[in-house]
Design a protein around this motif. Structure first.
Motif, mmCIF file in Angstrom:
data_model
loop_
_atom_site.group_PDB
_atom_site.id
_atom_site.type_symbol
_atom_site.label_atom_id
_atom_site.label_comp_id
_atom_site.label_asym_id
_atom_site.label_seq_id
_atom_site.Cartn_x
_atom_site.Cartn_y
_atom_site.Cartn_z
ATOM 1 N N ALA A 159 59.474 78.462 53.656
ATOM 2 C CA ALA A 159 59.626 77.004 54.621
ATOM 3 C C ALA A 159 58.769 75.856 53.911
ATOM 4 C CB ALA A 159 59.242 77.097 56.084
ATOM 5 N N LEU A 160 57.540 76.243 53.758
ATOM 6 C CA LEU A 160 56.379 75.112 53.450
ATOM 7 C C LEU A 160 55.614 75.295 52.155
ATOM 8 C CD1 LEU A 160 54.673 75.229 56.871
ATOM 9 C CD2 LEU A 160 56.671 73.788 56.347
ATOM 10 N N GLY A 161 56.032 76.479 51.607
ATOM 11 C CA GLY A 161 55.198 76.802 50.165
ATOM 12 C C GLY A 161 55.421 75.696 49.039
ATOM 13 N N HIS A 162 56.625 75.103 49.080
ATOM 14 C CA HIS A 162 56.371 74.015 47.884
ATOM 15 C C HIS A 162 56.025 72.754 48.187
ATOM 16 C CE1 HIS A 162 59.612 73.188 50.932
ATOM 17 N NE2 HIS A 162 59.681 71.910 50.473
ATOM 18 N N LEU A 163 55.642 72.505 49.386
ATOM 19 C CA LEU A 163 54.920 71.256 49.753
ATOM 20 C C LEU A 163 53.583 70.947 49.264
ATOM 21 C CD1 LEU A 163 56.203 70.954 53.339
ATOM 22 C CD2 LEU A 163 57.286 69.915 51.501
ATOM 23 N N ARG A 164 53.280 69.915 48.916
ATOM 24 C CA ARG A 164 51.494 69.675 48.601
ATOM 25 C C ARG A 164 50.744 69.671 49.882
ATOM 26 N NH1 ARG A 164 50.446 64.448 44.572
ATOM 27 N NH2 ARG A 164 48.561 64.773 45.941
ATOM 28 N N LEU A 165 49.808 70.531 49.668
ATOM 29 C CA LEU A 165 48.749 70.726 50.700
ATOM 30 C C LEU A 165 48.427 69.388 51.498
ATOM 31 C CD1 LEU A 165 47.172 72.655 52.406
ATOM 32 C CD2 LEU A 165 45.281 72.526 50.602
ATOM 33 N N ASP A 166 47.959 68.510 50.806
ATOM 34 C CA ASP A 166 47.529 67.334 51.353
ATOM 35 C C ASP A 166 48.574 66.477 51.831
ATOM 36 O OD1 ASP A 166 48.675 66.691 48.820
ATOM 37 O OD2 ASP A 166 46.928 65.269 48.409
ATOM 38 N N ARG A 167 49.866 66.751 51.883
ATOM 39 C CA ARG A 167 50.964 66.040 52.425
ATOM 40 C C ARG A 167 51.657 66.647 53.552
ATOM 41 N NH1 ARG A 167 53.395 63.354 46.974
ATOM 42 N NH2 ARG A 167 51.684 62.171 46.357
ATOM 43 N N LEU A 168 51.201 68.025 53.730
ATOM 44 C CA LEU A 168 51.894 68.787 54.882
ATOM 45 C C LEU A 168 51.509 68.024 56.353
ATOM 46 C CD1 LEU A 168 53.177 71.361 55.738
ATOM 47 C CD2 LEU A 168 51.052 72.114 56.333
ATOM 48 N N GLY A 169 52.720 67.649 56.713
ATOM 49 C CA GLY A 169 52.651 67.065 58.104
ATOM 50 C C GLY A 169 53.275 67.965 59.523
ATOM 51 N N VAL A 170 53.291 67.508 60.569
ATOM 52 C CA VAL A 170 53.604 67.923 61.777
ATOM 53 C C VAL A 170 55.036 68.048 61.794
ATOM 54 C CG1 VAL A 170 53.747 67.866 64.119
ATOM 55 C CG2 VAL A 170 51.584 67.044 63.297
ATOM 56 N N GLY A 171 55.615 67.230 61.162
ATOM 57 C CA GLY A 171 57.239 67.515 61.225
ATOM 58 C C GLY A 171 57.502 68.562 60.158
ATOM 59 N N HIS A 172 56.917 68.710 59.233
ATOM 60 C CA HIS A 172 57.333 69.795 58.311
ATOM 61 C C HIS A 172 57.178 71.414 58.981
ATOM 62 C CE1 HIS A 172 55.778 67.202 55.082
ATOM 63 N NE2 HIS A 172 57.300 66.989 54.797
ATOM 64 N N VAL A 173 55.991 71.649 59.541
ATOM 65 C CA VAL A 173 55.760 72.686 60.469
ATOM 66 C C VAL A 173 56.736 72.692 61.576
ATOM 67 C CG1 VAL A 173 53.863 73.967 61.750
ATOM 68 C CG2 VAL A 173 53.186 72.552 59.865
ATOM 69 N N GLN A 174 57.191 71.788 62.351
ATOM 70 C CA GLN A 174 58.064 71.655 63.277
ATOM 71 C C GLN A 174 59.553 72.065 62.865
ATOM 72 O OE1 GLN A 174 57.207 70.942 66.975
ATOM 73 N NE2 GLN A 174 58.859 72.495 66.676
ATOM 74 N N ASP A 175 59.782 71.617 61.849
ATOM 75 C CA ASP A 175 60.996 72.035 61.065
ATOM 76 C C ASP A 175 60.890 73.780 60.800
ATOM 77 O OD1 ASP A 175 61.973 69.351 61.242
ATOM 78 O OD2 ASP A 175 61.544 68.947 59.030
ATOM 79 N N MET A 176 59.789 74.142 60.490
ATOM 80 C CA MET A 176 59.965 75.402 60.371
ATOM 81 C C MET A 176 60.376 76.292 61.288
ATOM 82 S SD MET A 176 56.906 77.856 58.764
ATOM 83 C CE MET A 176 55.667 77.642 60.392
ATOM 84 N N PHE A 177 59.605 75.983 62.647
ATOM 85 C CA PHE A 177 59.776 76.637 63.562
ATOM 86 C C PHE A 177 61.121 76.423 64.290
ATOM 87 C CE2 PHE A 177 55.151 76.853 63.589
ATOM 88 C CZ PHE A 177 55.057 78.259 63.911
#
Length: 559
Positions: A159-177
């Motif tokens: 879900a998140l591996g392709h995203l840049r670490l310094d651009r990871l946001g709450v929305g990305h993590v919420q989308d995973m769940f």
């Protein structure tokens, strides 16, 4: 070569061309004018991985101060690597890439942070790259690391591996769940459809089906074979564990000053309530027999049910293991890893100092689960007797094994002698007992005894119930189970303890002796006074006030 000594400097050039169409460069006669041309910088870089020399060049600076600022940054970045060849190559790669892309020269402090933790210097590190770096340097227990790795492999990286670490946001993590919740809904629907199809594959009538019925059942079974298998959903507790894994990794990135914000910290998830232990009461057993559904994830046998299990297990070579777990609440790995040198019959205690757990399928010996799990467990006289008898049987088993091994070696086989591992509970050859062996033996004995289902782990919960049945409280259960906090014990066992309250209340009331008969019983002879003029009257005691004795004249004589 130190970076400060590498060749480099600032010069001026323009785009003017001579009569032959070629650029004049530094030969342009107009370069002496301040407004003509632009400044450029040049700085030699460390060699690349193949040993080839390379140079950083950049032009277009309006003034010499602008060029000097970037040149000072480049030299400061080169100085960060010192004599470390790998570090020199990495900063060289960074600056070479910036020259191609004309990206801004970063602050040396920012590069220093990334250089120190061994991550890419170009700021393009992905979440997957960082997770790999974290797991490669994780120093926790092997089994704990496997849990982290499972969350990362199954959920976080896809879900998140392709995203840049310094651009990871709450929305990305919420989308995973949210995606996990959507997948759970799909799994529930598929499981429900499969249950319905399983029901259609059963005839539901005694006797052999007729030809038409057999054809229908065969067609239904073909449909069942094409359906997805039963799957487990990702429940609230697992989602909380996934978030803990991601939060741990991002906290390490914050500690390394790669990011300033932990996106996993601020995701909203449904709370994961700790499963409550429930007693297998007669009503729950009847309901389970009717529906086949367990009332809860953590079920505990009553003392009578536990006694029935131990009676059924008494002839098994692992009886002593089940007796110890049931009465004193050791974890499965702690029981399998228990050594004879930690057993003291005189002091009636065992010391929990190691456990055997499964790494994939391979058993490994580790320290107990928590620091609080290491400690002394007081055991009762009966358990001491059971363990001593088990030791005698183990020695007999050892002698028998060695005798048979010698005979087989004489016949040309390579059978080894009994292995002395020092463990209380071993395989037939003395080797470590695989934890799954005791789980399978437990299920076999429990099923054979016709008892309601529990897991082997629930025997530990049953030990807490025995504490309550014996008159103990939550604190006694905490000590018995070696929990770190009483809150953990309370959250898990309070409801179970409350189920014993009615029984204990009745026992407490019955402990007070009373002379009166229960209500509704026949009164004792003489309890009802005689009636009529000829009835005898009680005689006043010398210490009584005559005015209080019924039937006297109160000292006034006859009327």
């Amino acid at each position: 070569m130190p970076a400060s000594r590498r060749a480099g400097g600032i010069s001026k050039r323009c785009e003017c061309r001579g009569p032959d169409g070629k650029r004049l460069g530094a030969k342009c006669p107009q370069l002496s004018k301040r407004s003509h041309g632009a400044h450029q910088l040049r700085q030699e870089l460390p060699v690349d991985a193949e040993g080839a020399r390379r140079t950083f060049r950049r032009t277009g600076y309006p003034g010499v101060k602008d060029a000097q600022t970037d040149l000072d940054r480049i030299r400061a970045i080169l100085d960060l690597a010192g004599d470390d060849e790998d570090g020199q190559r990495r900063v060289g790669d960074l600056l070479a890439e910036l020259m191609k892309t004309r990206g801004p020269i970063p602050e040396p402090v920012e590069v220093s942070r990334k250089l120190g933790v061994g991550v890419p210097l170009d700021g393009k590190m992905t979440v997957a790259d960082w997770l790999d770096h974290v797991m490669a340097n994780k120093k926790t227990r092997t089994t704990t690391n496997h849990g982290y790795a499972s969350h990362i492999r199954v959920h976080i990286k896809p879900a998140l591996g392709h995203l840049r670490l310094d651009r990871l946001g709450v929305g990305h993590v919420q989308d995973m769940f949210n995606a996990i919740d959507d997948r759970n809904d799909l799994i529930r629907a598929e499981n429900a459809a499969r249950r319905e199809q399983v029901a259609r594959c059963k005839r539901g009538k005694p006797g052999a089906p007729k030809a038409g019925e057999r054809a229908r059942l065969a067609a239904e079974r073909e449909k069942l074979a094409e359906m997805p298998p039963f799957r487990r959903i990702t429940g609230p507790a697992t989602k909380q564990a996934i978030r803990r894994t991601l939060r741990m990794a991002l906290n390490k990135a914050i500690a390394g000053q790669l990011i300033t914000f932990n996106a996993a910290q601020h995701v909203e998830l449904a709370p994961a309530a700790r499963p409550k232990g429930l007693l297998w009461t007669a009503e729950r057993v009847a309901r389970w027999e009717e529906t086949g559904v367990k009332p809860g994830p953590v079920m505990v046998w009553t003392p009578a049910q536990l006694g029935a299990f131990l009676d059924a297990a008494e002839g098994d070579r692992l009886y002593a293991f089940f007796h110890l777990i049931a009465h004193h609440g050791l974890r499965r790995g702690e029981g399998v890893g228990q050594g004879w040198d930690d057993f003291s019959p005189e002091r009636k205690e065992i010391r929990v100092s190691a456990e055997i757990v499964v790494d994939g399928w391979t058993p490994i010996e580790t320290a107990p689960k928590t620091d609080g799990s290491v400690g002394v467990v007081k055991i009762d006289t009966e358990t001491v007797r059971v363990l001593q008898e088990h030791r005698v049987r183990q020695q007999e088993e050892r002698a028998e094994w060695n005798k048979r091994a010698a005979e087989e070696r004489a016949a040309g086989k390579g059978t080894a002698d009994w292995v002395d591992t020092g463990k209380m509970f071993t395989a037939e050859d003395g080797a470590w007992l695989h934890p799954d062996v005791v789980s399978k033996a437990f299920r076999r004995i429990a099923d054979g005894a016709g008892l309601p289902p529990i897991n082997l782990r629930d025997l530990r919960h049953g030990a807490a119930a025995l504490v309550k049945a014996g008159g103990g409280d939550i604190h006694d259960a905490k000590v018995k189970l070696r929990h770190g906090t009483i809150q953990l014990t309370s959250d898990t066992y309070m409801e179970l303890f409350e189920e014993y309250e009615d029984e204990l209340t009745e026992k407490a009331a019955a402990a007070v002796p009373r002379a009166r008969k229960p209500r509704g019983g026949a009164p004792d002879p003489g309890a009802v006074p005689e009636q009529g003029p000829g009835a005898s009257q009680p005689v006043a005691d010398a210490d009584d006030d005559a005015s209080t004795v019924p039937g006297t004249d109160n000292g006034e004589g006859a009327a």
